[in-house]
Design an enzyme around this catalytic site. Structure first.
Site, mmCIF file in Angstrom:
data_model
loop_
_atom_site.group_PDB
_atom_site.id
_atom_site.type_symbol
_atom_site.label_atom_id
_atom_site.label_comp_id
_atom_site.label_asym_id
_atom_site.label_seq_id
_atom_site.Cartn_x
_atom_site.Cartn_y
_atom_site.Cartn_z
ATOM 1 N N ALA A 120 9.443 -0.365 5.340
ATOM 2 C CA ALA A 120 9.343 0.556 4.213
ATOM 3 C C ALA A 120 8.141 1.484 4.294
ATOM 4 C CB ALA A 120 9.277 -0.247 2.911
ATOM 5 N N SER A 178 1.473 -6.224 7.563
ATOM 6 C CA SER A 178 0.020 -6.142 7.788
ATOM 7 C C SER A 178 -0.729 -6.823 6.654
ATOM 8 C CB SER A 178 -0.422 -4.679 7.860
ATOM 9 O OG SER A 178 0.323 -3.982 8.821
ATOM 10 N N SER A 179 -0.253 -6.615 5.438
ATOM 11 C CA SER A 179 -0.891 -7.224 4.275
ATOM 12 C C SER A 179 -0.763 -8.752 4.328
ATOM 13 C CB SER A 179 -0.238 -6.686 3.003
ATOM 14 O OG SER A 179 -0.770 -7.312 1.871
ATOM 15 N N GLY A 186 3.767 -4.235 4.269
ATOM 16 C CA GLY A 186 3.995 -5.647 3.933
ATOM 17 C C GLY A 186 3.533 -6.633 5.000
ATOM 18 N N LYS A 245 0.855 -1.205 0.000
ATOM 19 C CA LYS A 245 0.000 0.000 0.000
ATOM 20 C C LYS A 245 0.876 1.234 0.000
ATOM 21 C CE LYS A 245 0.706 1.241 4.627
ATOM 22 N NZ LYS A 245 1.479 2.418 5.052
ATOM 23 N N ASP A 280 -2.583 -1.289 10.600
ATOM 24 C CA ASP A 280 -2.689 -1.143 9.143
ATOM 25 C C ASP A 280 -3.368 -2.330 8.479
ATOM 26 O OD1 ASP A 280 -1.633 1.319 8.781
ATOM 27 O OD2 ASP A 280 0.305 0.640 8.011
#
Ligand code: C5P
Length: 292
Positions: free
Chosen positions: A97, A103-104, A101, A11, A136
């Site tokens: 970053a 959380s996804s 990443g 995201k 997130d």
């Protein structure tokens, strides 16, 4: 039963206004976040019991600290499902970053288990379990740009007209060789104390953009930048160069260290990529993507 494979998008925060500290130690924010057509992939192979994980990148921990396994345990606890799974994570989203990443990946694990277990969790409960795993996570339940509020767990759809101004936009992601830890970035905001944008102002700015007709460029904001830029001066130096040389709209995503540029449909990326590698070294991560 057959294994299932789910995508796990990255995201970017197009608009991120951290509005103040909360009593529970988190921060309140107002953010417009868009998932991307670039990300990781998670495969879940059914197993008689228990949850295990492997990953193609050795720097990713595959123990209980990984959100994939935390998500799997949360899923089993919420549903009483007795099955198990072995997860294989193909990692493309850089760590530390601000691209969401971890959380996804957690939401991808919930989705994969929903498929394996036959959809045991109703949508509202799935959202609750996701929000419990990380601030997130909730945004990754849909595949569209959303507005996040609270500590991130409250997710609302954007009005259709606003959504149309974002979906499909081309972006260039780029990240230097170093990562930024999210707790560190919030800690610096607390120490500085001057970066918060009052909630009413944040809402007014967002409403003005949603009610208008301006492009995604007019929406861009991130008030976590100042805290990060103070220490990591390579970030503002490159962003200023890119703006000056190519006129692109650029921002840091979330708590960094990744940044993104909004690209025109016919824009040639070679000069941007060359400048990124010149300033941040040949090892800098660069990836083109589109907002979902
Ligand atoms: O919820 P998550 O584990 O993603 O948050 C990581 C850390 O980031 C929290 O422990 C907190 O320090 C900080 N954070 C915050 N306010 C938020 C989200 C995260 O202070 N809304």
């Amino acid at each position: 039963m057959n294994p299932v494979t789910v995508s796990s998008p990255a995201k970017v925060n197009l608009f991120l206004a951290v509005t103040g500290r909360r009593v529970d130690g988190y921060h309140d924010l107002v953010s417009v976040v868009a998932p991307l057509d670039f990300g990781d992939e998670l495969r879940a192979q059914p197993a008689p019991e228990g949850f295990t994980l492997d990953c193609d990148r050795p720097e990713v921990p595959v123990d209980e600290s990984n959100l994939v396994l935390k998500a799997a345990r949360a899923y089993a606890a919420a549903t009483g499902w007795r099955g198990g799974a072995h997860f294989s994570l193909t990692k493309r989203i850089p760590l530390g970053a601000g691209l969401g990443g971890g959380s996804s990946n957690a939401v991808a694990a919930l989705r994969a288990l929903q498929q394996l277990a036959g959809g045991l969790l109703p949508a509202a409960k799935l959202a609750e379990v996701a929000a419990g795993l990380g601030s997130d996570c909730a945004l990754f339940l849909g595949n569209t740009p959303v507005v996040m509020r609270g500590r991130g767990e409250r997710v609302d759809a954007l009005p259709e007209a606003a959504m149309r101004r974002l979906r499909g936009r081309r972006v260039l992601l780029f990240k230097p060789g170093f990562a930024i830890s999210t707790p560190w970035a919030y800690g610096r905001m607390i120490a500085r104390g001057t970066d918060y944008l009052p909630a009413a102002e944040a809402e007014a700015r967002l409403a003005a953009w949603m009610d208008g007709t301006g492009p995604a460029e007019d929406l861009l904001l991130n008030n976590m930048e100042a805290a990060a830029f103070e220490k990591f001066v390579a970030l503002p130096l490159l962003l200023a160069k890119l703006r000056a040389e190519t006129g692109v709209a650029v921002r840091m995503s979330g708590s960094g260290s990744a940044c993104f540029a909004l690209l025109g449909e016919d824009q040639v990326t070679a000069p941007l990529v060359a400048r990124i590698h010149e300033c941040w070294g040949p090892g800098a991560f660069v990836q083109e993507a589109r907002l979902l």
